[in-house]
Design a protein around this motif. Sequence first.
Motif, PDB file in Angstrom:
ATOM      1  N   LEU A  91     -45.142 -42.390  25.761  1.00 19.52           N
ATOM      2  CA  LEU A  91     -44.310 -43.563  25.463  1.00 19.52           C
ATOM      3  C   LEU A  91     -45.102 -44.777  25.001  1.00 19.52           C
ATOM      4  CD1 LEU A  91     -41.800 -43.472  28.466  1.00 19.52           C
ATOM      5  CD2 LEU A  91     -41.662 -42.299  26.257  1.00 19.52           C
ATOM      6  N   LEU A  92     -46.423 -44.796  25.278  1.00 17.02           N
ATOM      7  CA  LEU A  92     -47.184 -46.022  25.028  1.00 17.02           C
ATOM      8  C   LEU A  92     -48.537 -45.802  24.359  1.00 17.02           C
ATOM      9  CD1 LEU A  92     -46.384 -47.581  28.508  1.00 17.02           C
ATOM     10  CD2 LEU A  92     -45.660 -48.552  26.318  1.00 17.02           C
ATOM     11  N   GLY A  93     -48.937 -44.551  24.168  1.00  8.63           N
ATOM     12  CA  GLY A  93     -50.236 -44.271  23.574  1.00  8.63           C
ATOM     13  C   GLY A  93     -50.275 -44.512  22.079  1.00  8.63           C
ATOM     14  N   CYS A  94     -51.459 -44.730  21.564  1.00 11.48           N
ATOM     15  CA  CYS A  94     -51.619 -44.989  20.123  1.00 11.48           C
ATOM     16  C   CYS A  94     -51.185 -43.796  19.278  1.00 11.48           C
ATOM     17  CB  CYS A  94     -53.073 -45.345  19.824  1.00 11.48           C
ATOM     18  SG  CYS A  94     -53.592 -46.945  20.504  1.00 11.48           S
ATOM     19  N   GLU A  95     -51.434 -42.581  19.786  1.00 11.11           N
ATOM     20  CA  GLU A  95     -51.051 -41.390  19.027  1.00 11.11           C
ATOM     21  C   GLU A  95     -49.544 -41.241  18.903  1.00 11.11           C
ATOM     22  OE1 GLU A  95     -54.844 -38.576  20.297  1.00 11.11           O
ATOM     23  OE2 GLU A  95     -53.182 -38.901  21.672  1.00 11.11           O
ATOM     24  N   ALA A  96     -48.788 -41.953  19.738  1.00  6.05           N
ATOM     25  CA  ALA A  96     -47.334 -41.834  19.742  1.00  6.05           C
ATOM     26  C   ALA A  96     -46.628 -42.950  18.977  1.00  6.05           C
ATOM     27  CB  ALA A  96     -46.823 -41.815  21.184  1.00  6.05           C
ATOM     28  N   VAL A  97     -47.383 -43.783  18.260  1.00  4.40           N
ATOM     29  CA  VAL A  97     -46.788 -44.926  17.566  1.00  4.40           C
ATOM     30  C   VAL A  97     -45.738 -44.500  16.545  1.00  4.40           C
ATOM     31  CG1 VAL A  97     -47.325 -46.707  15.840  1.00  4.40           C
ATOM     32  CG2 VAL A  97     -48.599 -46.620  17.975  1.00  4.40           C
ATOM     33  N   ASN A  98     -45.941 -43.350  15.933  1.00  2.00           N
ATOM     34  CA  ASN A  98     -44.947 -42.866  14.959  1.00  2.00           C
ATOM     35  C   ASN A  98     -43.954 -41.884  15.585  1.00  2.00           C
ATOM     36  OD1 ASN A  98     -45.991 -44.322  12.716  1.00  2.00           O
ATOM     37  ND2 ASN A  98     -47.653 -42.832  12.566  1.00  2.00           N
ATOM     38  N   PHE A 103     -55.752 -50.100  26.944  1.00  2.00           N
ATOM     39  CA  PHE A 103     -54.777 -49.210  27.584  1.00  2.00           C
ATOM     40  C   PHE A 103     -55.008 -47.769  27.137  1.00  2.00           C
ATOM     41  CE2 PHE A 103     -50.809 -46.873  27.563  1.00  2.00           C
ATOM     42  CZ  PHE A 103     -50.218 -47.187  28.788  1.00  2.00           C
ATOM     43  N   ASP A 104     -55.137 -47.576  25.833  1.00  2.00           N
ATOM     44  CA  ASP A 104     -55.254 -46.225  25.291  1.00  2.00           C
ATOM     45  C   ASP A 104     -56.535 -45.529  25.754  1.00  2.00           C
ATOM     46  OD1 ASP A 104     -53.613 -44.533  23.392  1.00  2.00           O
ATOM     47  OD2 ASP A 104     -55.597 -44.294  22.509  1.00  2.00           O
ATOM     48  N   ASP A 105     -57.604 -46.294  25.917  1.00  2.00           N
ATOM     49  CA  ASP A 105     -58.855 -45.702  26.407  1.00  2.00           C
ATOM     50  C   ASP A 105     -58.671 -45.097  27.797  1.00  2.00           C
ATOM     51  OD1 ASP A 105     -60.179 -46.388  24.102  1.00  2.00           O
ATOM     52  OD2 ASP A 105     -61.203 -48.127  24.955  1.00  2.00           O
ATOM     53  N   SER A 152     -42.130 -48.999  20.946  1.00  2.00           N
ATOM     54  CA  SER A 152     -42.657 -50.359  20.857  1.00  2.00           C
ATOM     55  C   SER A 152     -43.663 -50.494  19.723  1.00  2.00           C
ATOM     56  CB  SER A 152     -43.321 -50.749  22.184  1.00  2.00           C
ATOM     57  OG  SER A 152     -42.394 -50.685  23.241  1.00  2.00           O
ATOM     58  N   LYS A 153     -44.118 -49.349  19.186  1.00  2.00           N
ATOM     59  CA  LYS A 153     -45.125 -49.344  18.113  1.00  2.00           C
ATOM     60  C   LYS A 153     -46.373 -50.124  18.550  1.00  2.00           C
ATOM     61  CE  LYS A 153     -41.983 -47.183  15.806  1.00  2.00           C
ATOM     62  NZ  LYS A 153     -42.055 -45.730  15.688  1.00  2.00           N
ATOM     63  N   TRP A 154     -46.684 -49.979  19.833  1.00  2.00           N
ATOM     64  CA  TRP A 154     -47.748 -50.741  20.489  1.00  2.00           C
ATOM     65  C   TRP A 154     -48.983 -49.869  20.652  1.00  2.00           C
ATOM     66  CZ3 TRP A 154     -49.441 -50.328  25.885  1.00  2.00           C
ATOM     67  CH2 TRP A 154     -50.170 -51.430  26.359  1.00  2.00           C
ATOM     68  N   ASP A 169     -40.909 -34.922  31.342  1.00  3.00           N
ATOM     69  CA  ASP A 169     -40.906 -33.578  30.766  1.00  3.00           C
ATOM     70  C   ASP A 169     -41.681 -32.571  31.582  1.00  3.00           C
ATOM     71  OD1 ASP A 169     -39.458 -33.717  28.240  1.00  3.00           O
ATOM     72  OD2 ASP A 169     -41.018 -35.080  27.615  1.00  3.00           O
ATOM     73  N   ASN A 170     -42.699 -33.028  32.317  1.00  2.00           N
ATOM     74  CA  ASN A 170     -43.580 -32.023  32.909  1.00  2.00           C
ATOM     75  C   ASN A 170     -44.235 -32.426  34.226  1.00  2.00           C
ATOM     76  OD1 ASN A 170     -45.640 -33.787  32.194  1.00  2.00           O
ATOM     77  ND2 ASN A 170     -46.305 -32.604  30.422  1.00  2.00           N
ATOM     78  N   GLY A 171     -43.882 -33.560  34.786  1.00  2.00           N
ATOM     79  CA  GLY A 171     -44.432 -33.949  36.075  1.00  2.00           C
ATOM     80  C   GLY A 171     -45.800 -34.582  36.023  1.00  2.00           C
ATOM     81  N   ASP A 172     -46.335 -34.838  34.828  1.00  4.40           N
ATOM     82  CA  ASP A 172     -47.670 -35.414  34.691  1.00  4.40           C
ATOM     83  C   ASP A 172     -47.563 -36.865  34.207  1.00  4.40           C
ATOM     84  OD1 ASP A 172     -50.701 -34.281  34.525  1.00  4.40           O
ATOM     85  OD2 ASP A 172     -50.384 -35.927  33.104  1.00  4.40           O
ATOM     86  N   PRO A 173     -48.380 -37.790  34.742  1.00  2.00           N
ATOM     87  CA  PRO A 173     -48.320 -39.192  34.317  1.00  2.00           C
ATOM     88  C   PRO A 173     -48.544 -39.396  32.828  1.00  2.00           C
ATOM     89  CG  PRO A 173     -49.661 -38.968  36.290  1.00  2.00           C
ATOM     90  CD  PRO A 173     -49.376 -37.581  35.810  1.00  2.00           C
ATOM     91  N   ASP A 174     -49.333 -38.517  32.218  1.00  2.46           N
ATOM     92  CA  ASP A 174     -49.592 -38.637  30.784  1.00  2.46           C
ATOM     93  C   ASP A 174     -48.302 -38.553  29.969  1.00  2.46           C
ATOM     94  OD1 ASP A 174     -51.705 -38.551  28.529  1.00  2.46           O
ATOM     95  OD2 ASP A 174     -50.407 -36.849  28.077  1.00  2.46           O
ATOM     96  N   ASN A 175     -47.320 -37.847  30.510  1.00  2.00           N
ATOM     97  CA  ASN A 175     -46.053 -37.691  29.815  1.00  2.00           C
ATOM     98  C   ASN A 175     -45.276 -39.000  29.742  1.00  2.00           C
ATOM     99  OD1 ASN A 175     -42.857 -36.439  30.325  1.00  2.00           O
ATOM    100  ND2 ASN A 175     -44.051 -35.822  28.537  1.00  2.00           N
ATOM    101  N   TRP A 176     -45.620 -39.943  30.591  1.00  2.00           N
ATOM    102  CA  TRP A 176     -45.026 -41.278  30.530  1.00  2.00           C
ATOM    103  C   TRP A 176     -45.937 -42.232  29.752  1.00  2.00           C
ATOM    104  CZ3 TRP A 176     -40.186 -41.794  32.521  1.00  2.00           C
ATOM    105  CH2 TRP A 176     -39.749 -40.801  33.409  1.00  2.00           C
ATOM    106  N   LEU A 177     -47.149 -42.384  30.241  1.00  2.00           N
ATOM    107  CA  LEU A 177     -48.026 -43.406  29.674  1.00  2.00           C
ATOM    108  C   LEU A 177     -48.524 -43.037  28.284  1.00  2.00           C
ATOM    109  CD1 LEU A 177     -50.043 -44.263  32.919  1.00  2.00           C
ATOM    110  CD2 LEU A 177     -47.996 -45.371  32.003  1.00  2.00           C
ATOM    111  N   GLY A 178     -48.895 -41.777  28.095  1.00  2.00           N
ATOM    112  CA  GLY A 178     -49.368 -41.359  26.781  1.00  2.00           C
ATOM    113  C   GLY A 178     -48.243 -41.201  25.780  1.00  2.00           C
TER     114      GLY A 178
END
Length: 544
Positions: A457-464, A476-478, A469-471, A446-455
């Motif tokens: 798609l995989l961050g705790c705040e994105a579980v819902n 990892f999140d830290d 993966s609901k992971w 979406d924006n060229g920043d790694p957070d847009n992938w790791l955060g």
Amino acid sequence: MKPFQLLRAARITAFSAAAVAVFLGTATISHAAPIPNKTLVYCSEGSPAGFDPAQYTTGVDFTANTFTVFNRLVEFARGSTNVEPGLAEKWDISPDGKTYTFHLRHGVKFQTTAYFKPTREFNADDVVFTFERMLDPNQAFAKAYPATFPYITDMGLDKLIKRVDKVDPYTVRFELNDVSAPFLQNMAMEFASIQSAEYADQLLKQGKAAEINQKPVGTGPFIFRSYQKDATIRFDGNPDYWKPDAVKLSKLIFSITTDASVRTQKLKRGECEVMVYPKPADLASLKADSNIDLASQAGFNLGYLAYNVQHKPLGNVDVRRALDMAINKPAIVESVYQGAGQLATNPMPPTQWSYDKNLKAASYDPDKAKALLAKAGFPNGFELTLWAMPVQRPYNPNARLMAEMIQSDWAKIGVKARIVTYEWGEYMKRAHAGEHDAVLVGWTGDNGDPDNWLGTLLGCEAVNGNNFSKWCYKPFDDLIQKGRATTDRDQRTKYYREAQQIFADQLPFSPIAHSTVYQPTTKNVVDMKIDPLGYSRFDGVSMK
């Protein structure tokens, strides 16, 4: 890529000794020449779920609303991930990096439609309304029309943004709770599209708040006229658009065509001038057609298979590793992508800065997979659902075929997969709710920043949200949180590479492939660019 490049000719440092002023553009709005009497028909791949960008996360929705009807305070330059001025002509960043002051453009008009006639120009009230609706569930409009805003929660912006204040009619101040390195990049994203507070007030008084998602009003290059689900969306060129000469089409029509082969035939017959996502099998015939241009570039995308770790036995990491090892990914790349894809190993594409090129994926080995499954307590396998997308996406040209190949691979280790699919909007709704066991999805940056992938798609705040993966894994999140809290790219890269190593060990999803993106157009289309962020944009596009 340079996600913190705010200017083509200037750099700023968020932590200077004094507040940093960035001057971008002028306040003058000049009037463009009359819009040429040209109609462009775009063969799109699916029906949007709605027209409120804040509520959605897919390219189907964003092409139909974000880059037609709306603008944002800052925007991505067409065809790139560089941030440029949008409805804000300049901005200041405080020395501590926690306060962003946006100075708004004067003379910008909201669109006049059959259902809304603005009485004033765009101002700070519209910005405050746009964000308060997402941040404050007790705000009047949010209470009248409750909605979910997956991006603002998936990226933690609901916790990051402390307050949004109107300083004066053309100045808005955002106060953050913490430093956020990707904040400006995030503000250029679709969810931050600016709504009309005046229009929202009208809907509220009429008891029709939900129509904000059906009858959009923005400041963008095209005015929404009508939508017939699974058939057409019609737009008119905006004669009052604030970017002179950017609107070169009087009519823009989306011809919704879910079958890629049918889209190709429509393009060849001249029934549309632009199509999206051709089948790999059709590329040769498109290249051979003298009336068609076929631009292409490496995709900033990832197709993957997410395991719902909240469903047994997918919470067991050995089960996930076994399932991953049992998938013949090279065969999938050959059969599904047909020369237009590259094998994926990471949770982001190789062109993303901080990509760990040393990350190694497990090789295809059904015998080891079966042994690992037995070790995990499933010597005879188990049953699960495998969801396959009903539409083509840039990261997956044929999800049904991919699902069938995975189904066959898993059968060899005793795992019985039942393939499930739904209409695209329903598919995404149910997947966000976590109804799946394993789901084929993907992502275009979406924006060229790694957070847009790791955060995201995989961050705790994105579980819902987009964490299918609901992971939620604290080590990892830290690292993701630390990456957001510093603007030093070397340090951020270190955090993100560590996070990728954890991902490879835990495998909440199986990366499958990155695809090449193709953009077929008829030869009378001028200046249609491939957007690295995966959308089709028609501002600046003209026809001979």
